[in-house]
Design a protein around this motif. Structure first.
Motif, PDB file in Angstrom:
ATOM      1  N   ALA A 217      -1.820  -3.305  -7.856  1.00 27.36           N
ATOM      2  CA  ALA A 217      -3.161  -3.821  -7.599  1.00 27.36           C
ATOM      3  C   ALA A 217      -3.212  -5.319  -7.863  1.00 27.36           C
ATOM      4  O   ALA A 217      -3.814  -6.082  -7.105  1.00 27.36           O
TER       5      ALA A 217
ATOM      6  N   GLU B 239       0.561   1.485 -10.338  1.00 26.04           N
ATOM      7  CA  GLU B 239      -0.586   1.092  -9.532  1.00 26.04           C
ATOM      8  C   GLU B 239      -1.293  -0.146 -10.075  1.00 26.04           C
ATOM      9  O   GLU B 239      -1.821  -0.953  -9.327  1.00 26.04           O
ATOM     10  N   THR B 240      -1.316  -0.276 -11.398  1.00 26.86           N
ATOM     11  CA  THR B 240      -1.991  -1.430 -11.986  1.00 26.86           C
ATOM     12  C   THR B 240      -1.306  -2.723 -11.545  1.00 26.86           C
ATOM     13  O   THR B 240      -1.944  -3.693 -11.146  1.00 26.86           O
TER      14      THR B 240
ATOM     15  N   ARG C 191      -9.283  -0.681  -3.732  1.00 32.12           N
ATOM     16  CA  ARG C 191      -7.919  -0.713  -4.243  1.00 32.12           C
ATOM     17  C   ARG C 191      -7.085  -1.720  -3.455  1.00 32.12           C
ATOM     18  O   ARG C 191      -6.295  -2.468  -4.031  1.00 32.12           O
ATOM     19  N   ALA C 192      -7.279  -1.754  -2.132  1.00 35.06           N
ATOM     20  CA  ALA C 192      -6.532  -2.704  -1.309  1.00 35.06           C
ATOM     21  C   ALA C 192      -6.892  -4.137  -1.677  1.00 35.06           C
ATOM     22  O   ALA C 192      -6.083  -5.046  -1.573  1.00 35.06           O
ATOM     23  N   LEU C 193      -8.133  -4.326  -2.125  1.00 33.39           N
ATOM     24  CA  LEU C 193      -8.574  -5.675  -2.481  1.00 33.39           C
ATOM     25  C   LEU C 193      -8.176  -6.035  -3.901  1.00 33.39           C
ATOM     26  O   LEU C 193      -8.478  -7.114  -4.377  1.00 33.39           O
ATOM     27  N   GLY C 194      -7.509  -5.107  -4.598  1.00 42.84           N
ATOM     28  CA  GLY C 194      -6.978  -5.455  -5.911  1.00 42.84           C
ATOM     29  C   GLY C 194      -7.655  -4.799  -7.087  1.00 42.84           C
ATOM     30  O   GLY C 194      -7.495  -5.236  -8.213  1.00 42.84           O
ATOM     31  N   ALA C 195      -8.458  -3.741  -6.846  1.00 41.13           N
ATOM     32  CA  ALA C 195      -9.062  -3.030  -7.971  1.00 41.13           C
ATOM     33  C   ALA C 195      -7.983  -2.263  -8.696  1.00 41.13           C
ATOM     34  O   ALA C 195      -7.225  -1.524  -8.092  1.00 41.13           O
ATOM     35  N   ARG C 196      -7.922  -2.467 -10.014  1.00 40.05           N
ATOM     36  CA  ARG C 196      -6.943  -1.728 -10.808  1.00 40.05           C
ATOM     37  C   ARG C 196      -7.463  -0.303 -11.006  1.00 40.05           C
ATOM     38  O   ARG C 196      -8.674  -0.084 -11.041  1.00 40.05           O
ATOM     39  N   PRO C 197      -6.553   0.656 -11.161  1.00 35.20           N
ATOM     40  CA  PRO C 197      -7.004   2.049 -11.367  1.00 35.20           C
ATOM     41  C   PRO C 197      -7.997   2.150 -12.528  1.00 35.20           C
ATOM     42  O   PRO C 197      -8.977   2.880 -12.457  1.00 35.20           O
TER      43      PRO C 197
ATOM     44  N   PRO D  78     -12.827  -9.326  -3.987  1.00 33.51           N
ATOM     45  CA  PRO D  78     -11.481  -9.594  -4.549  1.00 33.51           C
ATOM     46  C   PRO D  78     -11.549 -10.510  -5.771  1.00 33.51           C
ATOM     47  O   PRO D  78     -10.760 -10.365  -6.698  1.00 33.51           O
TER      48      PRO D  78
ATOM     49  N   PRO E 205      -4.444   4.152  -1.794  1.00 34.18           N
ATOM     50  CA  PRO E 205      -5.166   3.284  -0.863  1.00 34.18           C
ATOM     51  C   PRO E 205      -4.778   3.555   0.582  1.00 34.18           C
ATOM     52  O   PRO E 205      -5.623   3.581   1.462  1.00 34.18           O
ATOM     53  N   ILE E 206      -3.500   3.801   0.798  1.00 33.27           N
ATOM     54  CA  ILE E 206      -3.050   3.974   2.184  1.00 33.27           C
ATOM     55  C   ILE E 206      -3.667   5.211   2.820  1.00 33.27           C
ATOM     56  O   ILE E 206      -4.045   5.223   3.992  1.00 33.27           O
TER      57      ILE E 206
ATOM     58  N   PHE F  98      -5.930  -8.536   3.405  1.00 38.72           N
ATOM     59  CA  PHE F  98      -5.902  -7.503   4.438  1.00 38.72           C
ATOM     60  C   PHE F  98      -7.049  -7.646   5.430  1.00 38.72           C
ATOM     61  O   PHE F  98      -8.192  -7.890   5.022  1.00 38.72           O
TER      62      PHE F  98
ATOM     63  N   ARG G 296      -1.298  -7.126  -5.040  1.00 32.81           N
ATOM     64  CA  ARG G 296      -2.090  -7.116  -3.799  1.00 32.81           C
ATOM     65  C   ARG G 296      -3.183  -8.169  -3.878  1.00 32.81           C
ATOM     66  O   ARG G 296      -3.423  -8.915  -2.939  1.00 32.81           O
ATOM     67  N   ASN G 297      -3.808  -8.199  -5.023  1.00 29.93           N
ATOM     68  CA  ASN G 297      -4.929  -9.114  -5.204  1.00 29.93           C
ATOM     69  C   ASN G 297      -4.473 -10.570  -5.128  1.00 29.93           C
ATOM     70  O   ASN G 297      -5.155 -11.425  -4.575  1.00 29.93           O
TER      71      ASN G 297
ATOM     72  N   LEU H 280       0.842  -1.189   0.000  1.00 29.98           N
ATOM     73  CA  LEU H 280       0.000   0.000   0.000  1.00 29.98           C
ATOM     74  C   LEU H 280       0.880   1.243   0.000  1.00 29.98           C
ATOM     75  O   LEU H 280       0.406   2.346  -0.196  1.00 29.98           O
TER      76      LEU H 280
END
Lengths: 230, 421
Positions: free
Chosen positions: A78, A74-75, B326-332, A107, B414-415, A87, A81-82, A54
Motif C-alpha cells: 500500500a 499489504e501494508t 487500497r489502490a490509492l494507498g490505503a493500508r489494511p 491519496p 484490490p485487484i 492509477f 502504491r501510494n 496490485l
C-alpha cells in the motif's frame, strides 16, 4: 524506470493452472509513453496489475526505479502504491459520494498529509486538468471526460514515478478520448513515465512506443513517431 | 488509536454513514431497541423492588401474628373442637423458651374480625372505630409513626391503667375541627372518657390496620371490654438474624404445650408470617431483576449482531470502493480502523439514544403511578453501574462484531475489487 526480466504469472482456476505471462522481458525508461496492446486474454492487464503492485508475479524479477519489487505484505505494498504509482481506470473508479476535490485528496489523506496542505495541493492538480470550478461537484454531476480528468488528477496528486492507465479511453467517445489523451501527452511532456493499456489503434499511435502482447509473450516492441492527440 | 482523534477519520465515517442513511438508521434501531428494553426492564424491576420495600417498611420485616382457633385433635383428656384462648401469661413463657423472639405484643381488638367497634363521641360528633388494646412494645414491631407533639402508649399508662388513647388520622378528621390540636383533649369511648395522647400516621401494608384505629393501653382495654387475661392475638418479632419460619414453629410448640394442644394439631393455632412473605417477595423481586438483566443483555446482543450483519453487507456492497482506496494507498490497518470505528460509533450513539428514551419511559411510568398508593412501584431507577456496564458491553461487543466485516474488508484484494464486471 521499469526493468522486467523473465516474468511469469499463472492463475489457478479450479484444478487447472492458467499460464498468463510466459517469460516477459521489458525495459521502460523514464519519460516514455508506452502503449501496451493486445487482444483480450493476451496478458496485458495482468502485466499492468503486476507493475501496479496490485498483483504478485510468480517468477522473474521486477525493478521499479531501482527498487526490487518482490512479494511483500499489504501494508508495504500500500505504501509503495501510494508513493510510486498512479492509477487511471477505464471506469474511472471515483468514489461516488465524495466530490471531485475529496476524490483527488484521497491519496494524500492516506499519506497522512495535513488537511490544509492536501486541499491546496489537490486543488492545484484539479485546476491543472481544467476542473477547478467543478471541485465541489459529485462524480454523477460530471461528464465521462470530466470524471476521467478527475481520476487523472487523483493519480497525479501523489506525484508518482509512473502513471498506469488501464483503457483510459475505453468508456469515452472519440472526441473526449482525444482530450484525455492530450492531457496524458502533456503530463508525459512534463517528464512523467506513463503506461497505457489499450486495444485501440489510434490511441496507441499517440504514444511513443508500442508493445504488443500475444498469449503471454511480447510479439512486437517498436518506437513510433508520436501523433498529437489534438 | 490515533485515528480516533483525527478529524479526517470522522469525516470518512460520516461520509459513509450519510451515504447509507437508511441502512444506518435501521441498524441503530436494533441496538436502540435493545438498550431501551434493558433500561426499561431494569428500572421497572427496581421500581417494584423499591415498592415492595416501602410496603413492608411499616412493619418489622421478621414479624408474625399468632392467634388461637379450635383444636382438631383430642389431647390430654380434652375433646377435639375445643376453642383455645391465648392469655397474657403466655408472653413470659414464650420469651423464656424462644430466645430468638425480641418483642411480644399481645393485642385485643374490638371492631375487626366481626366484632363491633367502640362508639366514640367527641362533643356533638360521633363515630364507630376499631379499638385496640396494646402493649407499649407494639410500636417496636409495627413501626408506627406518631405525629409530633404526641406519643404512643408507655409502661406507666399500662401500670396505672390510664385512660389514654392514640387516635388515627381519619378519627382526627372526623371528630375534631380543622386546625384543632387533639393532644390533651378528651373523647368518650363506650361512655368512658379518654384523653388523646397522640395521632398515629397510617401506612398501607401492615395487614388489617385502618386509618381510623384507636389504640388504648392493654390494661385499660381489659377493664373496658371485660377481657380479663385473654388475648386476641399475639404480634411478635424475632431478632434480625433469626429464621422466622423456625421461630414460628418454636412459638407454636410452646403455645401448644401451655394450652394442652396435640403437638401434631395444626388447626388450633393460626399464624401469619410476615417475615416469610417479606422474604419471598424480596426473592421474587431479586429474581425479577435478574430476569430483566438477562433479557436486556440478550436484546442488546441481538441488536449488536444486527449491526455486525449490516456492516457485513455494507462491506460487500463497498468492495469496489475499498479496492479503489487500497489502490490509492490505503493500508489494511486504515481500512480496518475505519470499519471498526464505524461499528463502535453506531453502537454507542444508538445506545445513548436508547438510554435516554428508556429513562424517559421510566420517568413517565413513575409519574403515572405516583398517586397509586397501593401499587408497589416506587422510584424506578437504574443503577449507574448497570448503565456503564451496558455501555461498556456495547463497546466491547461492537468492536468484536465490527472485527468480522473489518477483516473481510481487509481481505479484499484490490485487484479483485477493481476487476471490471
Amino acid at each position: 524506470m521499469i526493468k522486467i526480466k523473465n516474468l511469469h504469472k499463472s492463475y489457478n482456476i479450479g484444478k487447472n493452472s492458467l499460464h498468463v505471462l510466459k517469460g516477459l522481458d521489458i525495459e521502460i525508461k523514464e519519460g516514455e509513453l508506452v502503449a501496451i496492446m493486445g487482444s483480450s486474454g493476451s496478458g496485458k492487464s495482468t502485466l499492468l496489475n503486476i507493475i501496479g503492485m496490485l498483483d504478485n508475479h510468480d517468477k522473474g524479477s521486477y525493478e521499479l526505479d531501482g527498487v526490487i519489487i518482490k512479494k511483500m505484505n499489504e501494508t508495504k505494498a500500500a505504501e509503495y502504491r501510494n508513493k510510486f504509482l498512479g492509477f487511471v481506470f477505464q471506469s474511472f473508479n471515483l468514489i461516488n459520494y465524495k466530490n471531485a476535490l475529496d476524490n483527488v485528496i484521497l491519496p494524500l489523506y492516506y499519506q497522512g498529509i495535513s488537511r490544509k496542505v492536501r486541499e491546496k495541493k489537490a486543488l492545484k492538480y484539479l485546476s491543472d486538468v481544467g476542473l477547478k470550478n467543478w471541485s465541489h461537484h459529485l462524480p454523477n454531476e460530471l461528464s465521462g471526460g470530466q470524471k476521467q480528468r478527475v481520476a487523472i488528477a487523483r493519480a497525479m496528486v501523489s506525484e508518482p514515478k509512473v502513471l498506469l492507465a488501464d483503457e483510459p479511453t475505453g468508456a469515452l467517445d472519440s472526441n473526449t478520448s482525444k482530450e484525455v489523451m492530450d492531457l496524458i501527452q502533456k503530463i508525459n511532456k512534463a517528464g512523467k513515465t506513463i503506461l497505457v493499456v489499450t486495444h485501440e489503434h489510434d490511441i496507441s499511435q499517440m504514444c511513443s512506443r508500442i508493445v504488443k502482447l500475444k498469449d503471454g509473450v511480447i510479439v512486437e516492441d517498436k518506437k513510433i513517431k508520436q501523433k498529437k492527440a489534438l | 488509536m490515533k485515528a480516533l482523534f483525527q478529524n479526517d477519520t470522522w469525516q470518512e465515517i460520516f461520509g459513509s454513514i450519510q451515504k447509507n442513511r437508511i441502512r444506518t438508521i435501521i441498524t441503530m434501531i436494533g441496538v436502540l431497541w435493545g438498550i431501551f428494553i434493558y433500561i426499561t426492564l431494569a428500572g421497572t424491576s427496581k421500581g417494584l423492588d423499591n415498592g415492595f420495600e416501602k410496603a413492608f417498611s411499616s412493619i418489622s420485616s421478621n414479624s408474625l401474628f399468632i392467634w388461637a382457633q379450635q383444636t382438631s385433635l383430642p389431647y390430654a383428656g380434652y375433646k377435639a373442637r375445643r376453642q383455645i384462648r391465648l392469655t397474657t401469661n403466655d408472653v413470659d413463657v414464650i420469651k423464656k423458651k424462644v430466645p430468638s423472639i425480641e418483642y411480644v405484643a399481645p393485642r385485643n381488638v374490638a371492631g375487626v374480625f366481626g366484632s363491633s367497634g367502640g362508639n366514640v363521641v367527641k362533643g356533638s360528633k360521633t363515630g364507630t372505630y376499631a379499638i385496640y388494646g396494646d402493649y407499649p412494645e407494639y410500636i417496636k414491631i409495627a413501626v408506627t409513626k406518631v405525629y409530633d407533639g404526641g406519643r404512643f402508649i408507655n409502661q406507666a399508662d399500662m401500670d396505672q391503667k390510664r385512660r389514654v388513647a392514640v387516635i388515627g388520622e381519619r378519627t382526627l378528621q372526623e371528630l375534631f375541627e380543622e386546625d384543632e390540636n387533639p393532644i390533651g383533649q378528651y373523647i368518650n369511648i363506650n361512655n368512658v372518657t379518654f384523653k388523646v395522647i397522640g395521632v398515629h400516621q397510617f401506612r398501607q401494608g401492615g395487614g388489617f390496620g385502618d386509618d381510623g384505629d384507636i389504640y388504648i393501653p392493654f390494661a385499660t382495654y381489659k377493664d373496658l371490654f371485660n377481657t380479663g387475661k385473654y388475648v386476641g392475638f399475639f404480634m411478635m418479632s424475632a431478632f434480625q438474624d433469626a429464621d422466622v419460619v423456625e421461630v414460628e414453629k418454636e412459638v407454636k410448640l410452646v403455645l401448644k404445650d401451655i394450652h394442652n394442644i396435640a403437638p401434631e394439631d395444626d388447626q388450633a393455632l393460626g399464624a401469619f408470617n410476615l417475615g416469610e412473605v417479606f422474604k419471598k417477595t424480596i426473592k421474587f423481586a431479586d429474581g425479577l431483576t435478574f430476569l430483566s438483566l438477562i433479557v436486556g443483555i440478550a436484546t442488546i446482543l441481538a441488536g449488536i449482531i444486527g449491526i455486525g450483519n449490516v456492516l457485513l453487507i455494507s462491506v460487500k456492497e463497498r468492495t469496489k470502493e475499498i479496492g479503489i482506496r487500497r489502490a490509492l494507498g490505503a493500508r489494511p490497518s486504515q481500512v480496518r480502523t475505519q470499519i471498526l470505528i464505524e461499528s463502535v460509533f453506531l453502537t454507542i450513539i444508538a445506545g445513548i439514544i436508547g438510554i435516554i428514551i428508556g429513562t424517559l419511559v421510566l420517568f413517565s411510568i413513575n409519574m403515572a403511578t405516583q398517586d397509586l398508593s397501593d401499587f408497589p412501584y416506587t422510584n424506578p431507577t437504574v443503577p449507574i453501574e448497570f448503565i456503564f456496564g451496558a455501555l461498556s458491553l456495547m463497546i466491547v461487543l461492537g468492536t468484536l462484531i465490527g472485527l468480522i466485516p473489518a477483516q473481510i474488508a481487509v481481505n479484499v484484494k484490490p485487484i479483485e475489487a477493481l476487476r471490471e464486471e
